[in-house]
Write an enzyme that holds these catalytic residues in place. Structure first.
Site, mmCIF file in Angstrom:
data_model
loop_
_atom_site.group_PDB
_atom_site.id
_atom_site.type_symbol
_atom_site.label_atom_id
_atom_site.label_comp_id
_atom_site.label_asym_id
_atom_site.label_seq_id
_atom_site.Cartn_x
_atom_site.Cartn_y
_atom_site.Cartn_z
ATOM 1 N N HIS A 182 0.821 -1.223 0.000
ATOM 2 C CA HIS A 182 0.000 0.000 0.000
ATOM 3 C C HIS A 182 0.852 1.269 0.000
ATOM 4 C CE1 HIS A 182 -4.052 -1.815 0.779
ATOM 5 N NE2 HIS A 182 -3.272 -2.828 1.129
ATOM 6 N N ASP A 390 4.226 9.424 -2.207
ATOM 7 C CA ASP A 390 3.188 8.695 -1.486
ATOM 8 C C ASP A 390 2.647 7.536 -2.301
ATOM 9 O OD1 ASP A 390 1.674 8.193 0.746
ATOM 10 O OD2 ASP A 390 0.773 10.167 0.830
HETATM 11 P P1 ADP Z 1 -2.483 7.151 3.874
HETATM 12 O O1 ADP Z 1 -2.904 5.753 3.598
HETATM 13 O O2 ADP Z 1 -1.004 7.363 3.727
HETATM 14 O O3 ADP Z 1 -2.945 7.692 5.183
HETATM 15 P P2 ADP Z 1 -4.497 7.960 1.866
HETATM 16 O O4 ADP Z 1 -4.827 9.311 1.328
HETATM 17 O O5 ADP Z 1 -4.356 6.881 0.836
HETATM 18 O O6 ADP Z 1 -3.159 8.097 2.734
HETATM 19 O O7 ADP Z 1 -5.626 7.463 2.851
HETATM 20 C C1 ADP Z 1 -5.935 8.195 3.993
HETATM 21 C C2 ADP Z 1 -7.335 7.870 4.474
HETATM 22 O O8 ADP Z 1 -7.467 8.373 5.790
HETATM 23 C C3 ADP Z 1 -8.397 8.542 3.624
HETATM 24 O O9 ADP Z 1 -9.528 7.698 3.572
HETATM 25 C C4 ADP Z 1 -8.699 9.831 4.403
HETATM 26 O O10 ADP Z 1 -10.016 10.315 4.257
HETATM 27 C C5 ADP Z 1 -8.473 9.383 5.829
HETATM 28 N N1 ADP Z 1 -7.985 10.510 6.652
HETATM 29 C C6 ADP Z 1 -6.852 11.208 6.480
HETATM 30 N N2 ADP Z 1 -6.754 12.193 7.421
HETATM 31 C C7 ADP Z 1 -7.848 12.109 8.173
HETATM 32 C C8 ADP Z 1 -8.353 12.853 9.280
HETATM 33 N N3 ADP Z 1 -7.693 13.896 9.805
HETATM 34 N N4 ADP Z 1 -9.532 12.475 9.806
HETATM 35 C C9 ADP Z 1 -10.211 11.431 9.298
HETATM 36 N N5 ADP Z 1 -9.806 10.694 8.254
HETATM 37 C C10 ADP Z 1 -8.635 11.021 7.695
HETATM 38 O O1 F6P Z 2 -0.443 4.005 3.579
HETATM 39 C C1 F6P Z 2 -0.175 2.831 4.262
HETATM 40 C C2 F6P Z 2 -1.050 2.659 5.481
HETATM 41 O O2 F6P Z 2 -0.828 1.405 6.063
HETATM 42 C C3 F6P Z 2 -2.518 2.841 5.128
HETATM 43 O O3 F6P Z 2 -3.066 1.710 4.577
HETATM 44 C C4 F6P Z 2 -3.086 3.286 6.432
HETATM 45 O O4 F6P Z 2 -4.257 4.054 6.270
HETATM 46 C C5 F6P Z 2 -1.991 4.117 7.013
HETATM 47 O O5 F6P Z 2 -0.782 3.645 6.454
HETATM 48 C C6 F6P Z 2 -2.065 4.118 8.521
HETATM 49 O O6 F6P Z 2 -0.989 3.537 9.156
HETATM 50 P P1 F6P Z 2 -0.982 2.984 10.653
HETATM 51 O O7 F6P Z 2 -1.589 1.628 10.626
HETATM 52 O O8 F6P Z 2 0.468 2.970 11.012
HETATM 53 O O9 F6P Z 2 -1.772 3.938 11.500
#
Ligand code: ADP
Ligand code: F6P
Length: 483
Positions: A182, A390
């Site tokens: 991911h 990312d």
């Molecule tokens: P990552 O997996 O690195 O966190 P992504 O953009 O692929 O990045 O996925 C992030 C997910 O977490 C999305 O579904 C987004 O809406 C959610 N998210 C990110 N920041 C917040 C927040 N402050 N509050 C609630 N949900 C969040």
């Molecule tokens: O982006 C990779 C990931 O594992 C996502 O699937 C997940 O939303 C995020 O990192 C959160 O990471 P953690 O499990 O460390 O809170």
């Protein structure tokens, strides 16, 4: 553990090749974090994708419990089983210190920065690697005892569990095992900088299918394998290793577009009041929603907003930037540093520009319920997704899905976000150029309605084509070897 005999509906069309043709092969998902299948309303990304795959066909989800063992590390892990409709969950209780060295240590202080091209932040420690191997061995031990036979399809999620297939093979498990990453995979010149690169590649090659989010990641992986042990891949992305064929492929992950759009159009009352207030004041809103991770480029984004105000002063008192950054991995020092840096940048910009009637940057350091988040995305005229590097950035797709089709906002997207491979109609920027991001914000704020509708329509089509359902279907099809 036997399959639920009533669970015969196989919407994925993957049936056992031996025995009863109507019986779906059981799906067994393994991830570090076990989603709360009783309430997915707060979950995004991985948790929802996995839960939906399991709900469609029934199956088992194994993950680490949020509770840890304090006693000696030699005790066998406790497994708590629960059933929620067609989904069975198995929560593994693991030794506290070992878990921390695996999660905060190897996963998030060694692999995460390495895979996000940040060699400067990588910390190699023997005790981290040891714990990583040990926790993976414990996962394998637990999983081997839960398998119902050779037919179970095992789908392993993410960088915490790269060695899982190798550990399972050691225990004699011959099932088909797939892995999905991911996060990005770095180019070979960076990857081989880790002293453990040969071991990691050996571990990857114990899977039958290794999936990535983008073509760039697939190419980086294949080149890294070749640089490490001279293994080559054929035109279909397959290689022979350890007596089996390993398929490498891009499976772009997506979101459930309709359900997110629905949530966005039913925005909470306070979000509606806030956006009405801005309408009356003639204020436009720029939004960013991220975990507070150094990969997201948040300080640079705030500097770009300040540059927008410098270079395009007509946006002073006319635009506001809302950044929601949820706390994450706070025990890892690089995350504490980025938090300090972001707070200082927000303070400096507000100190310079704010007046009684206008706060240029509104910074919220907290997770926000998904329904409210969807409403906030819809109420924002510009969405900023500008990571330095990312995986996919599902939040970019959420921004598109949330928009009002008759008056949509504009997505400003980093060329280093995985989603940039697909979302060509957004305003693509280089996040290392503060001026370029500032100018893209200005272009977005001034974009005429017909151009916004055109770009948004094209983007919506793309995210509907590559949605979460397509992602899981195509991966499971490859895993079941039915492609
Ligand atoms: P990552 O997996 O690195 O966190 P992504 O953009 O692929 O990045 O996925 C992030 C997910 O977490 C999305 O579904 C987004 O809406 C959610 N998210 C990110 N920041 C917040 C927040 N402050 N509050 C609630 N949900 C969040
Ligand atoms: O982006 C990779 C990931 O594992 C996502 O699937 C997940 O939303 C995020 O990192 C959160 O990471 P953690 O499990 O460390 O809170």
């Amino acid at each position: 553990m036997a399959d639920d005999p009533t669970d015969h509906g196989d919407v994925l069309g993957v049936a056992r090749r031996t025995g009863d043709d109507a019986m779906p092969r059981r799906l067994v998902v393994v991830s570090n974090r076990l989603g709360n299948v009783r309430d997915l309303s707060q979950a995004g990304g991985l948790a929802v994708g996995v839960a939906d795959a399991l709900a469609e066909r029934g199956g088992l989800w194994l993950g680490a419990s949020s509770e840890h063992q304090d006693s000696g590390a030699d005790e066998p892990p406790l497994i708590r089983m629960e059933r929620h409709g067609r989904i069975e969950t198995a929560a593994l209780t693991l030794p506290r210190e070992e878990y921390s060295a695996y999660y905060n240590g190897y996963a998030n202080t060694t692999l995460w920065p390495l895979f996000h091209y940040r060699l400067d932040l990588v910390d190699h420690r023997q005790e981290f690697l040891q714990a990583y191997r040990q926790i993976n061995a414990r996962f394998a031990q637990a999983l081997a005892g839960l398998l119902s036979g050779n037919d179970d399809l095992i789908w392993v999620q993410d960088y915490h569990l790269i060695p899982l297939a190798a550990e399972l093979r050691r225990l004699g498990v011959r099932n088909r095992i797939g892995f999905f990453l991911h996060i990005p995979f770095p180019p070979p010149d960076l990857f081989v900088a880790t002293p453990d690169h040969a071991e990691l590649i050996e571990n990857f090659l114990q899977y039958d299918v290794v999936g990535f989010q983008t073509e760039t990641d697939v190419a980086n992986f294949r080149r890294s394998v070749h640089a490490t042990n001279s293994t080559s891949f054929d035109a279909a992305g397959a290689a022979e290793a350890n007596g089996r064929t390993v398929l490498t492929k891009c499976f772009p992950i997506g979101i459930d577009v309709d359900s997110f759009a629905r949530m966005a159009s039913e925005a909470a009352e306070d979000v509606q009041i806030d956006s009405m207030r801005r309408q009356i004041l003639g204020l436009k809103q720029i939004i960013g929603v991220d975990r507070l991770d150094y990969s997201k480029g948040l300080p640079g984004r705030m500097q770009a907003f300040a540059r927008l105000l410098e270079r395009h002063p007509e946006h002073e008192r006319a635009a506001t930037y809302l950044q929601i950054a949820s706390p994450t991995r706070e025990e890892v020092s690089a995350y504490a540093e980025i938090r300090g840096q972001l707070e200082a940048t927000a303070g400096a910009v507000n100190g310079r520009y704010a007046d009684l009637a206008w706060t240029p940057i509104r910074y919220i350091h907290r997770a926000v319920p998904r329904s409210r988040l969807a409403g906030l995305l819809r109420a924002s005229q510009v969405g900023l997704v500008t990571p330095l590097r990312d995986g996919m950035n599902l939040v970019a797709m959420e921004y598109i899905a949330a928009q009002d089709e008759s008056d949509p906002g504009v997505l400003v997207l980093s060329r280093f976000a995985g989603a940039a491979e697909q979302l060509a109609e957004s305003l693509i920027v280089n996040p290392y150029s503060v001026d370029e991001v500032a100018d893209a914000m200005a272009t977005a704020l001034a974009m005429p309605l017909n151009e916004r509708i055109e770009r948004h329509g094209a983007l919506l089509k793309r995210i509907k084509r590559n949605d979460a359902a397509e992602w899981r279907r195509s991966f499971i099809k490859a895993l079941a070897d039915e492609s």
